[in-house]
Design an enzyme around this catalytic site. Structure first.
Site, PDB file in Angstrom:
ATOM      1  CB  THR A 125      -0.915   0.027   1.240  1.00 22.11           C
ATOM      2  OG1 THR A 125      -1.560   1.303   1.332  1.00 22.11           O
ATOM      3  CG2 THR A 125      -0.124  -0.183   2.521  1.00 22.11           C
ATOM      4  CE1 TYR A 149      -3.919  -1.932   4.811  1.00 15.76           C
ATOM      5  CE2 TYR A 149      -3.584   0.327   4.048  1.00 15.76           C
ATOM      6  CZ  TYR A 149      -3.809  -1.010   3.776  1.00 15.76           C
ATOM      7  OH  TYR A 149      -3.916  -1.436   2.474  1.00 15.76           O
TER       8      TYR A 149
END
Length: 337
Positions: A125, A149
């Site tokens: 990501t 995250y």
């Protein structure tokens, strides 16, 4: 069997009953790859997996079972999508993200090494970059994630790099920007209830399934004060995965880190304008304070993926992304009614 008579390897797709994973399954099958899917169906849907794929309801953290599946199905490559993906939730419940993203990936990776899997593609990501100092962001930018995250994904990138240096496999870590849209043929799409992806949320609001859309943060250093993101169509993203697999097969001793985006950003308000334009319906916008863990602007430099893989996006148009997402949302509503 390919046009040249070559038998393509069976690919294991983790999280293949989820949003991006189910698109990858279709893309691989369309290209002649046999596919196995592993998903625990906590957030995925069994109906999202095509009948042509072999399905295993298993958690990727179950190392022994994963190693057995890799051997029994004679897997030749892994595309790893399984994990948790909601940034604000990761701030509220970080240990869930280190369990589902980092620890589970470590178990899967050890199973893959034990089963002699030669190629591994990881869904990373852009959140690993944190607050980017220079935009567009290149792959060589500092990686200083500002939420659990992003940190959980960066840890997996590190494990892949270290393991590949010690073991005979190669990998590609694709750093996604904001994935949106749905399969143009209507076969699958974002189906999770309560999803936080802006375009899905806005499409739900346009169809009357939400009363409004919250705009988190209006004081960022951006043209209209709202957050700017690089939105990539999910079908273009999974095409990049297939190309990455083919590249890994042709370059057995090399690995890749690559951004997956369009090098173009849109603000929250611009996205809402697009959804109103495509749907022909107004959306109520409620201005709220910033969410924890959200950077103001995150846009990719995609030169590496274009140059290395010959990737040529087909759906790099915001209104088209919205149109496909809206069509899927309408189909999903019909399925549920």
């Amino acid at each position: 069997m390919s046009a040249t008579g070559e038998q393509k390897p069976r690919v294991l797709v983790t999280g293949g009953a989820g949003y991006i994973g189910s698109h990858a399954v279709h893309a691989l099958l369309d290209r002649g790859y046999p596919v196995s899917v592993v998903d625990n169906l906590v957030t995925g849907f069994r109906w999202a997996v095509p009948d042509r794929a072999r399905f295993h309801e298993v958690d990727v953290a179950d190392q022994a079972r994963m190693e057995a599946i890799l051997r029994e199905d004679e897997i030749g490559g892994i595309m790893h999508f399984a994990g948790s993906v909601v940034v604000p939730e990761s701030v509220e419940n970080p240990l869930k993200y280190y369990r589902n993203n980092t620890a589970a990936s470590r178990n899967l990776l050890e199973a893959a090494v034990a089963a002699d899997i030669p190629h591994f593609i990881f869904s990373s990501t852009a959140a690993t970059y944190g607050l980017a100092e220079v935009v567009p962001v290149t792959e060589d930018a500092p990686q200083r994630p500002i939420n659990p995250y992003g940190a959980s994904k960066l840890m997996t990138e590190t494990m892949l790099r270290d393991a590949a240096a010690a073991q005979p496999f190669n990998f590609c870590a694709l750093r996604y920007f904001n994935v949106a849209g749905a399969d143009p043929e209507g076969r699958t799409g974002q189906s999770t209830a309560g999803a936080t992806h802006l375009i899905k949320v806005a499409c739900e609001a346009a169809l009357g399934k939400r009363s409004h859309v919250a705009v988190f943060g209006t004081d960022y250093d951006t043209p209209d004060g709202t957050g700017v993101r690089d939105y990539i169509h999910v079908s273009d993203l999974v095409e990049a995965h297939v190309l990455a697999l083919e590249w890994l097969r042709a370059h057995a001793s090399q690995s890749l880190f690559m951004n997956a985006g369009y090098k173009r950003g849109f603000s929250v308000l611009e996205v809402l304008d697009s959804v109103e334009r495509v749907s022909g319906r107004p959306i109520e916008r409620r201005l709220e304070s910033r969410r924890a863990g959200d950077p103001g602007e995150l846009v990719s430099d995609n030169a590496r993926i274009v140059r290395t893989l010959g990737w040529s996006p087909r759906y790099a148009d915001l209104d088209m992304i919205v149109r496909h997402a809206l069509s899927w949302e309408e189909a999903l509503e019909a399925r549920r009614s």
